[in-house]
Design an enzyme around this catalytic site. Structure first.
Site, PDB file in Angstrom:
ATOM      1  CG  LEU A 241      -2.153  -0.969   1.359  1.00 20.14           C
ATOM      2  CD1 LEU A 241      -2.836  -0.637   2.562  1.00 20.14           C
ATOM      3  CD2 LEU A 241      -3.033  -0.682   0.010  1.00 20.14           C
ATOM      4  CE  LYS A 242       3.851   6.987  -1.796  1.00 20.36           C
ATOM      5  NZ  LYS A 242       3.576   7.858  -0.686  1.00 20.36           N
ATOM      6  CG  HIS A 243       0.110   3.839   4.563  1.00 24.11           C
ATOM      7  ND1 HIS A 243      -0.807   3.886   5.337  1.00 24.11           N
ATOM      8  CD2 HIS A 243       0.508   2.761   4.386  1.00 24.11           C
ATOM      9  CE1 HIS A 243      -0.898   2.618   5.743  1.00 24.11           C
ATOM     10  NE2 HIS A 243      -0.026   1.934   4.974  1.00 24.11           N
ATOM     11  N   GLY A 417      -2.569   4.719  -3.373  1.00 23.58           N
ATOM     12  CA  GLY A 417      -2.050   3.868  -4.581  1.00 23.58           C
ATOM     13  C   GLY A 417      -1.382   2.506  -4.196  1.00 23.58           C
TER      14      GLY A 417
END
Length: 1202
Positions: A241-243, A417
């Site tokens: 996951l892109k935090h 994203g």
């Protein structure tokens, strides 16, 4: 006894030695170490057995410090840390008490009693100096170590949240031992330092993040390569996951805290606080102890951890997080050689040991799982939220490792994203072992009160940035922040006011490298400076080393700040030419020591450096543990970022468009967001929906704020309520924006950033976003604020000059009032594209027709440069062609181009029927495009220029294949061209060893092409029709209102269902054959004009709405594969008709449709196509007819996503 009282520790140093010789800095652990000597500043070894060490014998060591613990009054930072600036002389005066002279004998340092609260501990006896490995000094000013205050617990506040009191201990100057350090600090650091033959430099990376590898391939190429490597068992695809936050790096309490390109500011203070709070939540009452152990671990092993810092106090991203937190994204060993990055299984093991937050990770190790992943993203990219995305990936991944911080709970549903990268094929096995060995740790601090939160602290300290920093550092606790020298320097209030002299960088490069790592860093910096890469090398005082400063021993920090991603791309090319180059990292901080040695020691340093070079070059050093073993470098570095539209509409379309909306108006804003969506390849339906919503937003926010622009750092305060109200109107609106509501108000606790800085804390002014598209102001005629360049990535004979003439003669031009002019390449003397650039500068708002073939990336880059320099857009016009597997133009198109050229007479460029080597020239142009198929070619042009105009070339229906003689002569010419260029390069065909073969081939080419003139004329689209189509497309582009061509790259991202696409011609033939054999079919088809009504044919396999994302994604591994389909019956009613279908197998795997009745809809009579699903029910009710097809007819199709 407990420790309830407030206490403070102050270390006072007495450093006295017997000599003032500062010329040499070499220490040895023992006499035998002389033969294996390494530069002392890398690992200083202190020994009392060396009686005449030529280096000052620094005494700030374990067992050599005079410690005094005494009670202090509560309150803020001490006066030594106040922001009041102090002159350099005053700072130097405070340092002048430091005595740096040699001592031939052993030294005893008495340690006074240490008092915790009111209870004295046992008095300590004097400790003699020992042989020990020199370690970096603790935080603190030169005059004393930090004073650490542990706050007395107050009601409703846990004692695990101690305050920190930073104050240098007052020490009396030693008058007889001062070495005059005031001279060092009178001017910028290093200004008076002279480099000679005995000057050495030692550089050590202090913090860094992964190297930034820019994929030269398109996203689709990266996907394809990832799938291939996984399919062959060479790699695994890892997805995380892109935090939505900013990069934060931590290297220990002395190693420092860093943002992407800066340190010592509110960004890093917030990061330190949040990291400290993570320890409190994880360890509870043991937090202080574990913080101390963790810092010692990082310092001892010279490591750095990188995190995504997610907080509501540093400005808005896509959604204000519900909590402030960090997620560890990298763990790096920075010891010898290159930084070594941990693999993800090792990161999870490390984090679980220390109870640090981990990210959600998925692994895909089979072709089926990785293709399903990409298909799942494509199905969700325009409407995916954290819940739907995580659920889909959990279902298709080989292994899913949930993060210790649930994105939905701590940040929300808006997901920025995913990041997909290639990792080792053994990652699955390693991950399973790590999960078995390191179980999810408990949260011992759950439910405990740790004192004021980050938001409360920021809200209570609103005067300025420094006040907020002080409050945060006081609150974080002594283990994480013994002092604030990175933020406040030596008490003068601003660490960044103590910039090193600009000359220190050159002096660093001129000095002899003391070890191999320094050599490689010097090599990197020299190359970047020589090539003029867009990067800065900013040098600052290293305040942790002030007690080691001397006139010939300088310490400073270097920040390598890359200003543009182009630097990474250019550096990658240099790395391919020079494989020994170290990578260019993101978040790049280096500790540098410039020092001098005496003549006797220089040779020993050289020997030591050589020893270390061999060690660093060994197999154990410099190798990352996070790569994909056994893969070529270009594959090992494959990575792709996949963002979601629900995030991009907030950040790119709303936040980033604010300056355009308020400065240039709604029309310019509309042009901006349309261009962005066009570049992304947003589906037409989403573009329409978003345009309606964004237009409404523009009216709303302009009406509310007038001409006063809304701050981008708090834009969600207005955008979130607007989106929430918009979502409530319909389910479609809710799906469009993803999620809204639960707004976290940030205005009262937003961190104060003095001076404009970006979200990573970079010390530079934020640049306004220039509008990238024209600003229409009138509905009919659209005056443009920028120009337009029309260019032609084609081949001679593609009719570009004839097309330019037609455009020039068009009565209304391209539909607006901008002048149109053309520059024909064959009439321009000298270099063509610089001439175009010159004309563009003269008439920047004009539409320029660049009448010259633009066949490669080098030319495209020049056009991009012209667009930037003259504020223009550019659109490529390409002949429409199917292409081959390695060329965007088919042999049919090449034959037509050659045929056209050989009919020319008196061509200005002398490429006509009189040219003896016309065929060779066209083969040369054709080969300039070699290496890209049609999809890759169009995708790259779309990505670069955001638009693509296709010029019709060949008829698509009823075109017979290329005659064998024509195909053979072209293939013969291509083979001859390859032989010629392999031996002679670009030598003319009339010269060289193949001149005779070329002459024969050119003659034969003419004979065959003119012999097939009727065929070549018949397959071409009429020129008038082609001109009309191009003019319509160009007018649409000029107005800024157009949809992106449907290339492969654009298809991804708009997936609604999976289907087997069938050739319409064969479906029609099947129906015609049935009509001949069966009167009922003939009667049904009579008058239905199937030629025009049946344009497409497919068998739906699964639909996202009906069967779910995972069901659609499961067909990803068969994408574009041929699937045989058996047709067994025709069913029809008064208003519907469909063929019953049974998909076959691919590689032995049966393709099964999720539809209850697989079919191909052939006629609807005005009804929706989905109504064909009811035909079996209508048949059972006697309202439909079934005609058996016996034996079944098999028609092959292609499995595609729609």
């Amino acid at each position: 006894m407990s420790v309830p009282q407030r206490i403070i520790c102050v270390f006072a140093f007495k450093i006295s030695t017997a000599s003032t010789n500062l010329r040499s800095f070499i220490l040895f652990n023992n006499r035998s170490s002389l033969s294996a000597f390494l530069p002392v500043t890398q690992a200083l070894r202190l020994s009392s057995s060396v009686s005449n060490s030529p280096m000052p014998n620094y005494k700030k060591k374990a067992g050599k410090r005079e410690g005094v613990w005494k009670e202090m009054q509560s309150g803020g930072l001490s006066s030594s840390m106040e922001a009041t600036p102090a002159p350099a002389e005053a700072i130097a005066d405070r340092l002048s008490g430091l005595s740096m002279v040699e001592n031939a004998g052993q030294t005893s340092v008495p340690v006074s009693s240490i008092r915790f609260g009111s209870v004295p501990l046992a008095n300590q006896t004097p400790v003699k100096s020992q042989k020990t490995i020199w370690k970096p000094k603790n935080y603190g000013t030169v005059s004393g170590a930090p004073a650490v205050e542990v706050e007395t617990p107050v009601p409703h506040q846990s004692s695990t949240a101690p305050e920190i009191q930073m104050q240098g201990a007052e020490t009396a100057p030693t008058k007889n031992s001062s070495v005059g350090l005031s001279k060092i600090l009178k001017g910028p650091l290093g200004a008076d330092f002279n480099v000679d033959n005995f000057t050495y430099s030692l550089a050590q990376i202090r913090a860094t993040f992964y190297p930034k590898f820019e994929n030269e391939k398109s996203d689709q190429e990266v996907r394809t390569r990832m799938i291939e490597t996984v399919s062959h068992g060479l790699a695994t695809v890892e997805v995380s996951l892109k935090h939505s936050g900013s990069l934060f790096m931590y290297a220990g309490h002395e190693g420092g805290a860093y943002a992407k390109n800066s340190f010592g500011n509110v960004y890093t203070a917030v990061g330190v606080f949040v990291l400290g709070r993570m320890f409190c939540e994880a360890w509870g009452t043991e937090a202080t102890k574990k913080q101390s152990e963790f810092n010692d671990f990082l310092e001892r092993n010279h490591m750095c951890i990188s995190m995504e810092l997610v907080t509501a106090v540093l400005g808005d991203h896509g959604q204000r997080p519900r909590e402030d937190y960090v997620v560890v994204t990298a763990v790096t060993e920075l010891g010898d050689g290159k930084p070594k990055f941990y693999s993800t299984p090792d990161i999870i093991a490390f984090c679980r040991k220390w109870r640090l937050p981990t990210n959600h990770v998925w692994l895909f190790s089979t072709r089926k799982s990785v293709t399903s992943f990409f298909a799942a993203y494509d199905a969700l990219c325009e409407e995916g939220t954290a819940t739907t995305v995580c659920k889909a990936l959990d279902e298709v991944a080989d292994i899913s490792v949930p993060g210790s911080k649930d994105h939905i709970q701590v940040q929300g549903e808006i997901l920025e994203g995913l990041v997909a990268r290639i990792v080792s094929p053994d990652s699955l096995k390693h991950m399973e072992k790590a999960l078995a060995d390191f179980r999810t740790p408990p949260l011992d601090g759950d439910g405990l009160n740790f004192g004021a939160s980050l938001r409360e602290i920021c809200a209570a300290n609103r005067s300025d940035e420094k006040q907020q920093i002080k409050a945060l550092l006081q609150s974080v606790g002594p283990s994480f922040c013994p002092n604030g020298c990175d933020w406040f320097g030596n008490g003068d209030g601003d660490a960044h006011s103590r910039n090193a002299d600009r000359s220190v960088l050159s002096k660093f490069l001129q000095a002899h490298p003391a070890d191999f790592s320094t050599t490689k860093l010097q090599e990197m910096i020299r190359l970047m400076r020589e090539k003029r890469f867009p990067a800065a090398f900013k040098c600052y005082y290293n305040f942790h080393k002030l007690d080691s400063l001397a006139s010939d021993n300088l310490h400073f920090k270097m920040v390598i700040h890359v200003h543009s991603d182009s630097a990474f791309r250019r550096y990658q090319k240099e790395m391919r030419n020079k494989p020994g180059l170290w990578p260019l990292y993101r978040g790049f901080f280096v500790d540098i020591n410039l020092y001098k040695v005496n003549k006797d020691k220089a040779s020993e340093i050289s020997k030591g450096s050589n020893v270390q070079e061999k060690s660093v070059n060994g197999t154990s050093c410099g190798k990352t543990t996070s790569g994909a073993d056994g893969l070529a470098d270009e594959d090992a570095n494959l990575m792709i970022k996949l963002k979601f539209l629900t995030y991009k509409l907030r950040t790119f379309l709303i936040r980033n468009g604010l300056s355009i909306l308020f400065k240039e108006g709604p029309a310019a804003y509309k042009a901006y967001y349309l261009r962005q969506m066009k570049i992304w390849g947003t589906s037409a339906g989403k573009q329409r929906e978003l345009s309606k919503m964004l237009d409404e937003w523009a009216v709303y926010i302009r009406r509310k704020y007038g001409n006063n622009q809304l701050s981008s750092s708090i834009y969600l305060s207005e955008a979130e309520p607007f989106l929430e109200q918009f979502a409530k109107r319909s389910p479609e609106n809710q799906a469009l924006i993803g999620a809204a509501g639960n707004l976290v108000r940030a205005e009262d606790f937003l961190a104060i950033v003095e001076g404009d800085r970006d979200e990573e804390g970079d010390l530079e002014v934020e640049r306004d976003i220039a509008p990238s598209s024209p600003s229409p102001t009138v509905k009919d005629t659209v005056p443009k604020a920028e120009g337009l360049i029309v260019f032609f990535p084609g081949i001679p004979g593609c009719a570009k000059s004839a097309l330019c003439k037609e455009i020039l003669s068009a009565t209304d031009g391209l539909g607006d009032d901008r002048p149109v002019n053309s520059l024909m390449g064959d009439l321009i003397k000298g270099r063509y594209w610089p001439k175009v650039a010159e004309e563009r500068r003269k008439k920047p708002y004009a539409i320029t027709l660049a009448d010259k073939n633009a066949p490669n990336e080098e030319v495209w880059r020049q056009i991009e440069d012209m667009c930037r320099s003259t504020r223009a857009s550019a659109v490529p016009v390409v002949p429409d062609s199917e292409g081959t597997h390695s060329n965007p133009f088919s042999l049919d198109a090449l034959a037509v181009f050659m045929f056209r050229v050989l009919q020319r007479v008196n061509h200005p460029g002398n490429l006509d029927k009189a040219s003896p080597n016309a065929g060779y020239v066209l083969l040369m142009f054709y080969n300039l495009y070699e290496g890209k198929d049609r999809r890759e070619f169009e995708s790259e042009l779309n990505e670069r220029f955001g638009a693509l105009v296709k010029m019709p070339l060949l008829k698509t229906d009823s075109r017979s294949p290329l005659p064998d003689p024509v195909k053979s002569i072209l293939e013969e010419g291509l083979s001859l061209y390859r032989l010629h260029t392999k031996r002679h390069g670009r030598l003319e065909s009339s010269k060289g060893s193949y001149a005779k073969e070329w002459a024969i081939w050119e003659k034969k080419l003419r004979e065959i092409l003119f012999g097939n003139a009727e065929y070549l004329n018949s397959i071409q689209v009429p020129f008038d029709y082609a001109v009309k189509q191009v003019l319509e497309q160009l007018k649409t582009v000029a107005k800024g209102d157009f949809s992106v061509p449907n290339t492969e790259k654009r298809k991804f991202g708009t997936i609604a269902f999976a289907a087997v696409t069938l050739p319409v011609t064969e479906i029609r033939n099947l129906l015609n054959n049935l009509a001949v054999k069966n009167p009922k079919v003939e009667a049904f088809l009579k008058g239905k004009d199937m030629e025009n009504s049946l344009k497409k044919a497919h068998v739906t396999l699964a639909h996202k709405r009906s069967h779910g994302v995972t069901a659609v994604a499961s067909y990803g591994m068969y994408l574009h594969r041929e699937v045989p389909v058996d047709f067994t019956a025709l069913l029809f009613s008064d208003n519907l008709a469909a063929l019953e279908a049974h998909p076959g197998s691919v590689d032995g795997e049966k393709i099964t449709s999720k539809n209850q009745w697989p079919h191909v809809t052939i006629w609807t009579g005005g009804l929706a196509a989905k109504e064909a699903n009811t035909l079996p029910q209508l048949l059972s009710e006697g309202k439909a007819t079934r005609i058996e097809i016996n034996p079944p007819v098999t028609i092959p199709g292609s499995l595609d996503f729609y």
